[in-house]
Design a protein around this motif. Structure first.
Motif, short mmCIF file in Angstrom:
data_model
loop_
_atom_site.label_atom_id
_atom_site.label_comp_id
_atom_site.label_asym_id
_atom_site.label_seq_id
_atom_site.Cartn_x
_atom_site.Cartn_y
_atom_site.Cartn_z
N LEU A 236 0.83 -1.21 0.00
CA LEU A 236 0.00 0.00 0.00
C LEU A 236 0.86 1.26 0.00
N ALA A 239 1.65 2.06 -3.48
CA ALA A 239 0.48 2.64 -4.15
C ALA A 239 0.29 4.10 -3.77
N GLN A 295 -9.39 -5.69 -2.51
CA GLN A 295 -8.16 -5.84 -3.27
C GLN A 295 -8.40 -5.62 -4.77
N LEU A 298 -9.11 -1.96 -5.55
CA LEU A 298 -7.89 -1.16 -5.59
C LEU A 298 -7.19 -1.29 -6.93
N TYR A 302 -6.95 1.82 -9.44
CA TYR A 302 -5.62 2.34 -9.71
C TYR A 302 -5.29 2.33 -11.20
N GLY A 339 -7.51 1.73 0.02
CA GLY A 339 -6.26 1.50 0.73
C GLY A 339 -6.41 1.63 2.23
N TYR A 340 -7.07 2.71 2.66
CA TYR A 340 -7.30 2.89 4.10
C TYR A 340 -8.22 1.81 4.65
N LEU A 342 -8.40 -1.29 3.62
CA LEU A 342 -7.61 -2.51 3.74
C LEU A 342 -6.77 -2.54 5.01
N LEU A 359 1.08 5.48 5.42
CA LEU A 359 0.42 5.78 4.14
C LEU A 359 0.41 7.28 3.87
N LEU A 401 1.49 -3.06 -7.74
CA LEU A 401 0.25 -3.61 -7.20
C LEU A 401 -0.15 -4.91 -7.88
N ARG A 405 -0.18 -8.32 -5.59
CA ARG A 405 -1.56 -8.21 -5.13
C ARG A 405 -1.92 -9.27 -4.08
N LEU A 408 -2.10 -8.35 -0.27
CA LEU A 408 -3.16 -7.49 0.25
C LEU A 408 -4.29 -8.29 0.89
#
Length: 430
Positions: A236, A239, A295, A298, A302, A339-340, A342, A359, A401, A405, A408
């Motif tokens: 993360l 990312a 996941q 994201l 992205y 992201g937050y 996760l 982050l 990512l 992956r 995650l």
């Protein structure tokens, strides 16, 4: 706390079927930290742009301005996680009060040196404590939501709400910084940022009843020495570095673009349009009952961000740039929110403030690198070359990512009812 949150909606079937923003804002004690928290995080959106506009005015170079802003961002990125860890261990108030005092003093020192045309190395020296002491109010607010909601399905709504709040500050902040620096004085933006940080930070620190307990932070220190040890957190971070490259690249490149067409006042409008797109998509994300795994969300979000950012360098008019900026902004919020979200499944509760600050620090570090590179590209190459930075940053992060992956995957929970309800229940805006 978890039992309270899950039982209360049963008294009202409509509430249980609509865990939206209205229900979130009725959480007991929420407003006691939301209002001062908003005031305290507002200056964060002003800092980099205020430095860029002031130093560019006094030196005439976007490269020098970007370098000073970059030192501030790198310093913040390096110190923010330790600030988060200290907040987990000793309490948020113990970290905030001295932090905002140091930040205000350092920001004013940097302002004075710039106006005195001090050598660049002196500006770098002042920029280090200015960045290191930036209060991590956003992660602290997110940690307070975690205490209030725990495993409630409202956690995803809270993540969306916080992203919207962040982006609202990035709508107001650049407009305010640009207006102060262009209409009042080149130093007015940084002076105002220091004053707001001091006032807002002290008001937020005074809300002791809603901060996470120190005992929980101490327990987390034994169980989980650092959130950085979680593989998913490291993914993360990459990312969020890419997201930071969008913020930094656009700040410098938009300022250079509006300067080149003789309309520097449009800088805040264009950047505000970009942030408005982020805010609007954040509202929408919190209003959707997602059935897709975070996941996958994201990765898809992205990919859309990288595609949108790849077109910025080709824009040569205000309207086209505004439209593309709006689209890029709309693609950022889903990535940030997911992201937050996760983090809630990857990191134990006692280490989440630190995880959130990693982050946030990654965004600042990506922004710092982007400001530096974009400034050099604008000085040395063609106008608009700085927009290549968001494209490169997001494409590299997307590749990472995709490759990593599997890291995650969230931690297994002792019970899965709350998470399952979170996927089934429709979420609406009240």
């Amino acid at each position: 706390m978890a039992s309270t949150v899950t039982q209360e909606p049963s008294k009202d079937s409509s509430a249980s079927s609509r865990p939206g923003y209205g229900q979130l804002l009725r959480t007991r004690g929420a407003w006691t930290f939301l209002l001062p928290g908003f005031a305290a995080r507002q200056p964060f959106a002003m800092l980099t742009l205020s430095i860029v506009l002031l130093v560019q005015h006094t030196t005439g170079s976007y490269g020098a301005a970007g370098a000073v802003a970059a030192v501030t961002g790198v310093s913040m990125a390096l110190f923010a996680p330790y600030s988060g860890r200290l907040a987990d261990r000793y309490g948020q108030r113990a970290v905030l009060v001295p932090g905002v005092l140091v930040h205000a003093l350092s920001g004013l020192t940097l302002t004075g040196l710039a106006l005195a045309h001090a050598p660049l190395w002196a500006l770098f020296v002042a920029a280090v404590p200015t960045g290191a002491s930036v209060p991590q109010v956003g992660p602290m607010v997110r940690a307070r939501w975690g205490v209030r909601l725990q495993d409630s399905p409202l956690m995803s709504t809270a993540a969306a709400f916080e992203s919207v709040t962040d982006e609202l500050t990035f709508v107001v902040g650049p407009l305010l910084a640009t207006a102060l620096c262009t209409a009042v004085d080149p130093a007015a933006g940084l002076v105002t940022e220091a004053a707001l940080t001091l006032l807002g930070g002290l008001l937020f620190a005074a809300q002791k009843s809603t901060q996470p307990s120190v005992a929980a932070g101490g327990h987390a220190r034994v169980e989980h020495a650092s959130a950085l040890r979680v593989p998913g957190v490291r993914v993360l971070i990459v990312a969020f570095l890419g997201i930071g490259s969008v913020f930094g690249g656009m700040q410098v490149s938009l300022a250079a673009f509006t300067e080149s067409i003789g309309e520097p006042g449009l800088n805040g409008v264009l950047y505000g349009t970009f942030a408005a797109g982020n805010m609007l998509s954040g509202v929408a994300c919190g209003a959707i009952a997602w059935k897709v795994a975070p996941q996958r969300r994201l990765l898809v979000g992205y990919a859309a961000l990288a595609l949108a950012a790849s077109g910025l360098w080709a824009a040569h008019s205000v309207l086209v740039l505004a439209g593309l900026g709006l689209l890029v902004g709309m693609c950022i919020a889903p990535a940030l929110i997911t992201g937050y979200t996760l983090v809630e499944g990857l990191v134990p509760a006692g280490a989440r403030t630190e995880a959130f600050t990693w982050l946030t620090g990654a965004v600042a570090l990506g922004q710092a690198a982007a400001v530096t590179v974009a400034g050099q590209l604008e000085d040395r190459l063609w106008g608009g070359a700085g927009f290549l930075v968001p494209m490169a940053g997001t494409l590299l992060a997307l590749a990472t990512l995709v490759a990593l992956r599997s890291r995650l995957a969230t931690r297994p929970r002792g019970r899965t009812v709350a998470r399952g309800v979170g996927h089934r229940m429709p979420v609406a805006v009240d």
